[in-house]
Write an enzyme that holds these catalytic residues in place. Structure first.
Site, PDB file in Angstrom:
ATOM      1  N   ASP A 300      38.729  80.095 109.108  1.00  0.00           N
ATOM      2  CA  ASP A 300      38.117  78.769 109.241  1.00  0.00           C
ATOM      3  C   ASP A 300      38.254  78.337 110.696  1.00  0.00           C
ATOM      4  O   ASP A 300      39.101  78.851 111.438  1.00  0.00           O
ATOM      5  CB  ASP A 300      38.818  77.778 108.310  1.00  0.00           C
ATOM      6  CG  ASP A 300      38.092  76.439 108.183  1.00  0.00           C
ATOM      7  OD1 ASP A 300      36.933  76.347 108.637  1.00  0.00           O
ATOM      8  OD2 ASP A 300      38.690  75.500 107.635  1.00  0.00           O
ATOM      9  N   HIS A 301      37.426  77.418 111.103  1.00  0.00           N
ATOM     10  CA  HIS A 301      37.514  76.842 112.436  1.00  0.00           C
ATOM     11  C   HIS A 301      38.359  75.573 112.384  1.00  0.00           C
ATOM     12  O   HIS A 301      38.011  74.623 111.682  1.00  0.00           O
ATOM     13  CB  HIS A 301      36.118  76.513 112.978  1.00  0.00           C
ATOM     14  CG  HIS A 301      35.317  77.726 113.326  1.00  0.00           C
ATOM     15  ND1 HIS A 301      33.950  77.809 113.120  1.00  0.00           N
ATOM     16  CD2 HIS A 301      35.682  78.910 113.875  1.00  0.00           C
ATOM     17  CE1 HIS A 301      33.516  78.982 113.530  1.00  0.00           C
ATOM     18  NE2 HIS A 301      34.554  79.667 113.992  1.00  0.00           N
ATOM     19  N   PHE A 475      35.401  72.617 108.318  1.00  0.00           N
ATOM     20  CA  PHE A 475      34.689  72.953 107.080  1.00  0.00           C
ATOM     21  C   PHE A 475      33.851  74.231 107.185  1.00  0.00           C
ATOM     22  O   PHE A 475      32.720  74.271 106.736  1.00  0.00           O
ATOM     23  CB  PHE A 475      33.794  71.788 106.632  1.00  0.00           C
ATOM     24  CG  PHE A 475      34.426  70.428 106.738  1.00  0.00           C
ATOM     25  CD1 PHE A 475      35.735  70.206 106.330  1.00  0.00           C
ATOM     26  CD2 PHE A 475      33.727  69.349 107.261  1.00  0.00           C
ATOM     27  CE1 PHE A 475      36.325  68.952 106.427  1.00  0.00           C
ATOM     28  CE2 PHE A 475      34.303  68.080 107.356  1.00  0.00           C
ATOM     29  CZ  PHE A 475      35.605  67.885 106.938  1.00  0.00           C
ATOM     30  N   HIS A 476      34.436  75.293 107.745  1.00  0.00           N
ATOM     31  CA  HIS A 476      33.717  76.561 107.881  1.00  0.00           C
ATOM     32  C   HIS A 476      34.473  77.723 107.225  1.00  0.00           C
ATOM     33  O   HIS A 476      34.670  78.765 107.841  1.00  0.00           O
ATOM     34  CB  HIS A 476      33.493  76.905 109.360  1.00  0.00           C
ATOM     35  CG  HIS A 476      32.638  75.948 110.099  1.00  0.00           C
ATOM     36  ND1 HIS A 476      32.594  75.894 111.492  1.00  0.00           N
ATOM     37  CD2 HIS A 476      31.782  74.980 109.671  1.00  0.00           C
ATOM     38  CE1 HIS A 476      31.757  74.952 111.871  1.00  0.00           C
ATOM     39  NE2 HIS A 476      31.246  74.384 110.785  1.00  0.00           N
ATOM     40  N   PRO A 477      34.918  77.617 105.977  1.00  0.00           N
ATOM     41  CA  PRO A 477      35.649  78.733 105.377  1.00  0.00           C
ATOM     42  C   PRO A 477      34.741  79.930 105.108  1.00  0.00           C
ATOM     43  O   PRO A 477      33.635  79.779 104.587  1.00  0.00           O
ATOM     44  CB  PRO A 477      36.186  78.135 104.073  1.00  0.00           C
ATOM     45  CG  PRO A 477      35.203  77.058 103.721  1.00  0.00           C
ATOM     46  CD  PRO A 477      34.767  76.484 105.034  1.00  0.00           C
TER      47      PRO A 477
END
Length: 543
Positions: A300-301, A475-477
């Site tokens: 994630d980021h 919110f980049h899983p």
């Protein structure tokens, strides 16, 4: 148990990937497609007004309401972990930023799975075919596709000044982040249509819904996959799900396709006995395929939100600080679909290197003309801007595991942020670069003063601690069902996205990424679904 019928393809999840798959697979009039979605219709007003993400995230009407486990890298904090639970999935609640990443991301995928069809030059046509770019067709962009890409309908003096300051710091001004090398600074392009959110339900699902060979079932919770023992091993035959107070069974003649996302897809595989056998045994789930990588490789980021107070310039903190200002903002959107209510969560972007040793940009900025303590809190009472910076290629790896055999129990999400020395160093370097931008001459007239995390953090060790205190997910899983070669013990799917050791089952969503893309992840997920649909058509046309 009631029968929902037999279908050629069953798609689980009407999110970003599921909507694309439904559209592409139903183009073949000779196949029947069922799409199952746990959420409801995307008829909630706030989905469509861009600033409405504030009302959609952490809202049970549109969000799964996941939370992470307490994370040691964040000082034991637990974060909200939004995932869309509505038609369009996370494309209905996300930041609407159109971003592909870097050419090297896809070349790295191809090397990981041993398949050159995942290289940048091979997937660029897939990005172009679904795109409807405001600039028309070109070498890098498409026109006439379903996925609308527009310029934002706003500008801010403080953001223009930040862009000038970034240029003075060595980050050039550019006009397009999506040509394979995203070094530079510009306003983000967004998935909107005339100031209104353009989600995948509008773009792709609406067309599919008009076709007689398509069935959509909303408000239906998938409990498990139906996996039976065949002559050559396990075979997925369909799904069991509940909806309307009834338990249903749906059978797949050809394939079942998981498009439930980086949280939902590994969780459903585990609930169905596909995953690490030891863990499944402990939870009372009978293993049918021992795949160690299911739920592993979570990436994630992590954004580090630096806040700077400013003087002599308008920011949203001031404009929305009273009822008159809010009325003006509302009127501007009602009349022109522009202004602050048309804003994506972040407006200005920049891509840079944390140090000279980075071959390509490894940092992404999301810059906003506003500030607040955390998501959901009111804006600060003073004028300020926020410069969030994230490590695009983290080396930390987390995992997702079901908590029990109960399909309604939320899974345990353990991101493991900042768990490697490399990630902590990049975090420290990122905060230092942000300070250099804020100190550039272009911002000097506005006298930026660091409010978060604060100038008292100076050494690399102190800055890494500050990153732990202020870091939060963007919110980049991805990556929890990663694709890879046969000798990769953690690979869940092959380069054709077929689940290893289980026939009749694919995964086609962000979970298959072996490595996170260097940017926002929604549009790369569309590309994955486009490619999956092509591979599925090709596989069955050969039989």
């Amino acid at each position: 148990m009631e029968s929902a019928g037999q279908f050629d393809y069953i798609i689980i999840g009407a999110g970003t990937a599921g909507c694309v798959l439904a559209n592409r697979l139903t183009r073949d009039k000779n196949v029947q497609v069922l799409l199952i979605e746990a959420g409801g219709r995307d008829d909630y007003l706030w989905i469509h007004i861009p600033v409405g993400y504030l009302h959609c995230i952490n809202n049970p009407r549109t969000d799964w309401l996941y939370r992470t486990e307490a994370d040691a890298g964040l000082g034991g904090r637990s974060l909200i972990y939004p995932r869309g639970k509505v038609l369009g999935g996370s494309s209905s609640i996300n930041g609407m930023i159109y971003m592909r990443g870097q050419a090297g991301d896809y070349d790295r995928w191809a090397e990981a799975c041993g398949d050159d069809s995942w290289r940048w030059d091979a997937v660029l046509p897939l990005f172009r075919q679904s795109e409807d770019h405001h600039g028309g067709a070109s070498e890098f962009h498409g026109a006439g596709g379903e996925w609308r890409v527009e310029k934002q309908r706003l500008s801010w003096q403080i953001l223009d000044a930040f862009r000038d300051a970034a240029e003075q710091t060595g980050i050039p001004k550019v006009d397009d982040f999506n040509r394979g090398d995203n070094l530079g600074c510009a306003y983000f392009e967004v998935n909107q249509k005339r100031g209104i959110r353009w989600n995948t339900a509008k773009a792709f699902l609406k067309q599919a819904s008009a076709r007689p060979n398509f069935t959509l079932m909303t408000g239906c919770h998938v409990e498990k996959l139906l996996v039976e023992q065949g002559e050559q091993g396990p075979v997925c035959k369909g799904v069991v799900f509940t909806g309307g107070g009834t338990q249903w069974r749906a059978d797949a003649r050809r394939e079942t396709i998981l498009a439930a996302g980086s949280v939902g897809s590994p969780a459903l595989l585990q609930l169905s006995g596909i995953g690490p056998a030891g863990m499944l045994h402990e939870l009372g789930v009978a293993p049918v395929a021992d795949l160690l990588g299911v739920g592993a490789n979570l990436q994630d980021h992590l954004q580090l939100r630096m806040v700077f107070k400013v003087d002599g310039v308008k920011t949203l903190n001031v404009l929305a600080g009273n009822w008159l200002g809010k009325m003006r903002i509302g009127m501007e959107y009602a009349l022109f679909q522009s202004g602050p209510m048309s804003m994506a969560p972040s407006q200005l972007g920049a891509f840079a290197r944390s140090d000279a040793g980075q071959a390509t940009p490894n940092l992404q900025y999301h810059v906003q003309p506003l500030s607040l303590e955390k998501f959901g809190d009111p804006l600060h009472a003073f004028p300020a801007f926020t410069a969030s910076v994230c490590n695009l290629r983290p080396t930390s790896r987390g995992h997702i595991r079901i908590a029990s055999a109960d399909s309604y129990a939320p899974p345990k999400i353990t991101p493991m942020y900042l768990s490697t020395p490399e990630d902590r160093q990049v975090a420290a370097d990122a905060l230092k670069l942000t300070r250099r931008i804020a100190a550039a001459p272009a911002l000097a007239p506005y006298r930026p003063q660091e409010f978060k995390p604060g100038p008292e953090f100076q050494s690399d060790e102190e800055l890494a601690a500050a990153a732990s205190a202020i870091g939060t997910t963007i919110f980049h899983p991805v990556g929890t069902c990663r694709m890879g070669q046969k000798n990769d013990t953690l690979a869940v799917v092959d380069s054709q996205l077929r689940v290893r050791g289980v026939a009749g089952l694919r995964v086609a969503d962000a979970s298959v990424m072996p490595f996170i893309t260097s940017g926002n992840t929604n549009s790369p997920t569309i590309m994955i679904a486009e490619k999956a649909a092509q591979m599925i058509h090709s596989a069955w046309n050969r039989t």
